[in-house]
Design an enzyme around this catalytic site. Structure first.
Site, PDB file in Angstrom:
ATOM      1  N   ARG A 274       0.829  -1.215   0.000  1.00 21.32           N
ATOM      2  CA  ARG A 274       0.000   0.000   0.000  1.00 21.32           C
ATOM      3  C   ARG A 274       0.860   1.260   0.000  1.00 21.32           C
ATOM      4  O   ARG A 274       0.491   2.262  -0.625  1.00 21.32           O
ATOM      5  CB  ARG A 274      -0.934   0.004   1.212  1.00 21.32           C
ATOM      6  CG  ARG A 274      -2.114  -0.912   0.991  1.00 21.32           C
ATOM      7  CD  ARG A 274      -3.127  -0.777   2.101  1.00 21.32           C
ATOM      8  NE  ARG A 274      -4.379  -1.366   1.683  1.00 21.32           N
ATOM      9  CZ  ARG A 274      -5.288  -1.871   2.518  1.00 21.32           C
ATOM     10  NH1 ARG A 274      -5.084  -1.828   3.819  1.00 21.32           N
ATOM     11  NH2 ARG A 274      -6.396  -2.386   2.048  1.00 21.32           N
TER      12      ARG A 274
ATOM     13  N   LYS B 140     -21.003 -16.831  -0.152  1.00 26.18           N
ATOM     14  CA  LYS B 140     -22.434 -16.698   0.119  1.00 26.18           C
ATOM     15  C   LYS B 140     -23.146 -15.696  -0.767  1.00 26.18           C
ATOM     16  O   LYS B 140     -22.612 -14.640  -1.081  1.00 26.18           O
ATOM     17  CB  LYS B 140     -22.623 -16.258   1.565  1.00 26.18           C
ATOM     18  CG  LYS B 140     -22.230 -17.325   2.568  1.00 26.18           C
ATOM     19  CD  LYS B 140     -22.483 -16.816   3.959  1.00 26.18           C
ATOM     20  CE  LYS B 140     -22.337 -17.953   4.968  1.00 26.18           C
ATOM     21  NZ  LYS B 140     -22.569 -17.459   6.328  1.00 26.18           N
TER      22      LYS B 140
ATOM     23  N   GLY C  38     -11.070  -9.077  -1.461  1.00 25.76           N
ATOM     24  CA  GLY C  38      -9.974  -9.616  -0.639  1.00 25.76           C
ATOM     25  C   GLY C  38      -9.526 -10.998  -1.085  1.00 25.76           C
ATOM     26  O   GLY C  38      -8.360 -11.224  -1.426  1.00 25.76           O
TER      27      GLY C  38
ATOM     28  N   GLY D 214     -13.843  -3.205   0.280  1.00 25.32           N
ATOM     29  CA  GLY D 214     -15.203  -2.686   0.454  1.00 25.32           C
ATOM     30  C   GLY D 214     -15.589  -1.623  -0.564  1.00 25.32           C
ATOM     31  O   GLY D 214     -16.708  -1.631  -1.077  1.00 25.32           O
TER      32      GLY D 214
END
Ligand code: ADP
Ligand code: MG
Length: 395
Positions: free
Chosen positions: A36, A196, A353, A376
């Site tokens: 990062r 999911k 991720g 996110g």
């Protein structure tokens, strides 16, 4: 694009409040992965080259508005100095943000502010804290796409108080995402996998309206298969979401989005390394087994679709990739996407991720057009949501 970049700004002699994401992993007081930090280097260098004084503003961990000494950004200083190869000064954490810090800054130096989330005003998007940050600088540059889904003082509030622009990383991310879903070359295929359906409902609903082909894989495919009456036996499956799955299939049918579910699957009795596995038709899962990957015929169909498309957007692995051989379908599909991208036939964008981990593991990641590490924010963007940190740059 509705936002400015560093190319549009006059930075000579100006202090540039630069929001970055340097929320790096740390163990025993050492940065263990500086990715990062390395990714913000082009932005900082450009600001310095244009005669600007970068003031880095960032968060680290979740101190929740309290001073937590273990979450001081001081821990990133060595890695920042190494990556930037310029002096990086750490602003005294015992003082309130003040102009004296900035006036003491020599050309070619960088100032790093303490963890913004030590101040409760950051996550509350408190106008007073935003004003305190804005008072340090005369230009605002946001290079933290990964924090852009949060309306915080440093991502949203401050953008309204200063002339604002996107940093290079933000620019690259927005350009890639725009070319994948905003104004893509068609046909477009999306791959959505992972565990999911429940975590990706908004994603599936948005993609159905935007793409020509939607490949559903991973555990979430089981929920769709079960909804269609397939016995998925011991597989991960959200049986209570059957009606929702059928609604998504119906919505896809109405707008002409073709949904691709696995036709054959890899099943095993246990999810562990070395477990015996076999390929079966999707309706032939043995009663005591679970589906852990897509089968070779499914992969053939998926890669055939890749070959017909001009744009691919991918979130979620096709199988339980952490354990071999259940990474096979993900690896094969990723290799094909990489090949088509290398040949200039496909724009390929992926994020998430576990998706990034799976594509890195497959060795195909480097050949993708763009891999988003934004987690996110990437998902919310794919869901079609407005990101406050991006919206605030648009003026
Ligand atoms: P991302 O983090 O990229 O958004 P997810 O977290 O949604 O991706 O999904 C990744 C997880 O899905 C992995 O841990 C993987 O093992 C799991 N998974 C994929 N396929 C299956 C399957 N058939 N059965 C159980 N878990 C699966
Ligand atoms: Mg995940």
């Amino acid at each position: 694009m509705a936002w400015k970049t560093l190319d549009d700004m006059d930075l000579d002699g100006k202090t540039v409040l630069t929001r970055v994401d340097i929320n790096v992993p740390v163990e025993n007081g050492k940065v263990t992965d500086a990715t990062r930090i390395e990714r913000i280097v082009p932005t900082i260098k450009d600001i310095l080259d244009k005669g600007g004084k970068p003031v880095l503003a960032a968060h680290f961990g979740r101190p929740k508005g309290q001073v937590v000494p273990d979450l001081s950004l001081r821990v990133t200083l060595d890695a920042l100095r190494k990556a930037l190869d310029v002096p990086v000064i750490f602003a005294d954490p015992n003082e309130k943000p003040n102009k004296a810090w900035v006036s003491a800054l020599e050309p070619g130096q960088v100032l790093l502010l303490e963890n913004l989330r030590f101040n409760p005003g950051e996550e509350k998007n408190d106008p007073a804290f935003a004003a305190e940050l804005a008072a340090l600088a005369s230009v605002y540059c946001n290079d933290a796409f990964s924090a852009a889904h949060r309306a915080h003082a440093s991502t949203e509030g401050v953008a309204k108080l200063l002339p604002s622009c996107a940093g290079r990383l933000m620019q690259a991310e927005l350009t890639a995402l725009e070319s994948a879903l905003g104004q893509p070359d068609r046909p477009v295929v999306a791959v959505v996998g992972g565990a999911k359906v429940s975590t990706k409902l908004d994603l599936l609903s948005n993609l159905v309206r935007k793409v020509d082909y939607l490949v559903i894989g991973g555990g979430m495919a089981n929920t769709f298969l079960a909804a269609e009456g397939v016995d998925v036996c011991k597989s991960l499956c959200e049986h209570d979401l059957g009606a929702t799955a059928l609604d998504i299939l119906k919505a896809a049918g109405e707008v002409g989005c073709e949904i691709i579910l696995p036709g054959d699957v890899v099943v095993a009795r246990e999810f562990k390394a070395g477990a015996e596995s076999e390929v079966v038709g999707v309706d032939a899962c043995p009663a005591d087994a679970m589906i852990l990957d897509a089968g070779p015929k499914s992969v053939e169909r998926i890669t055939e679709i890749f070959g017909q498309c001009k744009t691919l957007i991918w979130n979620g692995p096709l199988g339980a990739f952490e354990i071999e051989p259940f990474d096979t379908a993900t690896n094969a599909a990723a290799a094909k996407a990489a090949q088509l991208t290398r040949d200039g036939r496909l724009v390929s964008v992926a994020g998430g991720g576990d998706t990034v981990a799976a594509l890195n593991k497959s060795g195909a990641a480097d050949d993708f057009t763009y891999i988003s590490t934004a987690g996110g924010a990437f998902l919310e963007w794919m869901e079609g949501k407005t990101l406050p940190g991006v919206a605030a740059l648009e003026h």
